[in-house]
Design a protein around this motif. Structure first.
Motif, PDB file in Angstrom:
ATOM      1  N   MET A   1       0.830  -1.139  -0.058  1.00 31.05           N
ATOM      2  CA  MET A   1      -0.027   0.149  -0.172  1.00 31.05           C
ATOM      3  C   MET A   1       0.992   1.173   0.022  1.00 31.05           C
ATOM      4  O   MET A   1       2.043   1.192   0.119  1.00 31.05           O
TER       5      MET A   1
ATOM      6  N   ASP B   1       4.149  -7.628   5.185  1.00 28.81           N
ATOM      7  CA  ASP B   1       3.613  -7.134   3.814  1.00 28.81           C
ATOM      8  C   ASP B   1       3.470  -8.291   2.662  1.00 28.81           C
ATOM      9  O   ASP B   1       4.157  -7.991   1.930  1.00 28.81           O
TER      10      ASP B   1
ATOM     11  N   GLU C   1      -1.352  -6.510  -5.181  1.00 27.44           N
ATOM     12  CA  GLU C   1      -1.565  -5.202  -4.324  1.00 27.44           C
ATOM     13  C   GLU C   1      -0.223  -4.164  -4.864  1.00 27.44           C
ATOM     14  O   GLU C   1      -0.700  -3.120  -4.846  1.00 27.44           O
ATOM     15  N   GLU C   2       0.986  -4.904  -4.895  1.00 27.51           N
ATOM     16  CA  GLU C   2       1.987  -4.079  -5.041  1.00 27.51           C
ATOM     17  C   GLU C   2       2.444  -3.364  -6.116  1.00 27.51           C
ATOM     18  O   GLU C   2       1.900  -4.010  -7.379  1.00 27.51           O
TER      19      GLU C   2
ATOM     20  N   TRP D   1       9.118  -1.267   6.742  1.00 26.73           N
ATOM     21  CA  TRP D   1       8.111  -1.052   5.491  1.00 26.73           C
ATOM     22  C   TRP D   1       8.988  -0.973   4.296  1.00 26.73           C
ATOM     23  O   TRP D   1       9.883  -0.121   4.045  1.00 26.73           O
ATOM     24  N   HIS D   2       8.909  -2.018   3.260  1.00 32.25           N
ATOM     25  CA  HIS D   2       9.334  -1.883   2.040  1.00 32.25           C
ATOM     26  C   HIS D   2      10.857  -1.774   1.913  1.00 32.25           C
ATOM     27  O   HIS D   2      11.528  -1.180   1.134  1.00 32.25           O
TER      28      HIS D   2
HETATM   29 ZN   LIG Z   1       3.888  -3.344   0.085  1.00 33.20          ZN
END
Ligand SMILES: [Zn+2]
Length: 349
Positions: free
Chosen positions: A1, A148, A185-186, A312-313
């Motif tokens: 996201m 994730d 999603e990514e 995240w990421h």
């Molecule tokens: Zn992600």
């Protein structure tokens, strides 16, 4: 996201309207046509029957099986899809794949598969829990995506396993349970309307056309869960009543000392390390798989921590950052929410 404006997010927490709806006996709306269900707390007996149901070794095992790079089109992606599918089929859920092609930057034409699992395939309406099972493509390193969203996927598989017997009556009810594991999603290059949430865009459009969207009560979307002590907020006014149930269940568990590594409030009813914050965030700055459904008026509970996990990421979003105590605490709250919802909605009929 994608968090569109991270620094803004932490400053616009509004005051507590969530608690106000807690006392409402008039019921909370569900679905695109705003049906109303009167919610009833789980009885003390049922609460004590469901709350101890737990299997953390299973949660660890399932998570470990999903901790592989799962970029769309790769062997790991097929492996994750097969693993999720076979797990739920073994529990006698009805599992289908929504298959479609789309073109993505860098990788070109790709074959996507959303996984849709139903406890009762003949139900009229569904409480939906969802997450995404693909992992993000990075040019320079292999991304594992523990939070994730390997852990959220594992949480759903673990819920189905732990509650197998408790869910048995809801194989025949008109209101039942659905899990969606979104694909794609990514973003492959840069997050944008045509490069992100491939699976949810496809499914929401298809289900709007065939009427399935009208049969979804609420879509509960899990994302970025798995690190230590995340905090969640209520984002949407029309699901605030349902969100307040999560707040209440967490308090009830805390008062009974049923959450691990949790500061118990005693009589003061302060919950310093609560997960479900009794606050609202009135902004849809977090783009995620819920958007195509939200835009079509499906009620949404978006369970994504703010702030995002610090990993995240990055390559550090791997096994080493998973906090199984926090994850199990959150899973427990969600399992009770699931049982309470199914029970209330079924009693209503
Ligand atoms: Zn992600």
């Amino acid at each position: 996201m994608c968090l569109l404006n991270a620094s803004f997010a932490v400053f616009i927490i509004l005051s507590v309207s969530v608690f106000a709806s807690k006392d409402s006996q008039s019921g909370f709306a569900v679905g695109r046509n705003e049906l109303t269900y009167r919610t009833e707390e789980l009885s003390h007996e049922k609460f004590l029957a469901y709350a101890p149901l737990s299997d953390v070794p299973h949660l660890r095992k399932v998570t470990n099986n999903l901790l592989i790079p799962r970029v769309v089109g790769t062997t790991g992606h097929t492996q994750a899809r097969d693993y999720i599918t076979s797990n739920l089929r073994e529990l006698n859920w009805s599992v289908e794949h929504d298959k479609f092609h789309d073109t993505a930057p860098i990788l070109g034409k790709l074959h996507f598969h959303n996984i849709i699992a139903k406890l009762n395939p003949d139900a009229e309406r569904y409480l939906v829990f969802a997450c995404h099972y693909d992992s993000k493509y990075f040019e320079d390193f292999e991304f594992i995506g523990a939070t994730d969203s390997a852990v959220p996927c594992a949480m759903l598989l673990n819920m189905a396993h732990v509650l197998q017997t408790a869910l048995e009556p809801f194989r025949k009810t008109k209101l039942s349970l659905m899990f969606i594991f979104f694909d794609g999603e990514e973003a492959f290059k840069e997050w944008g309307p045509n490069d992100s949430i491939y699976g949810s865009r496809h499914l929401a459009k298809m289900w709007e056309a065939d009427g399935t969207l009208n049969r979804l009560d609420i879509l509960v979307l899990l994302d970025l869960i798995g690190s230590a002590d995340p905090t969640f907020y209520s984002f949407f006014p029309n699901t605030e009543g349902w969100y307040s149930r999560l707040v209440s269940l967490e308090e009830r568990l805390s008062d009974l000392n049923m959450l691990q590594r949790y500061i118990s409030s005693g009589v003061s009813r302060q919950y310093p390390n609560r997960y479900f914050q009794p606050n609202t965030l009135r902004s849809s700055m977090v783009e995620d798989d819920h958007l195509p459904f939200l835009r079509r008026n499906v009620p949404i509970l978006h369970l994504i921590p703010l702030p995002f996990p610090t990993v995240w990421h990055t390559k550090d979003d791997n096994n080493s950052i998973i906090d199984y105590i926090a994850t199990e605490n959150i899973s427990l709250i969600l399992r009770l929410f699931m049982m309470e919802y199914l029970q209330s909605a079924t009693d209503e009929k």
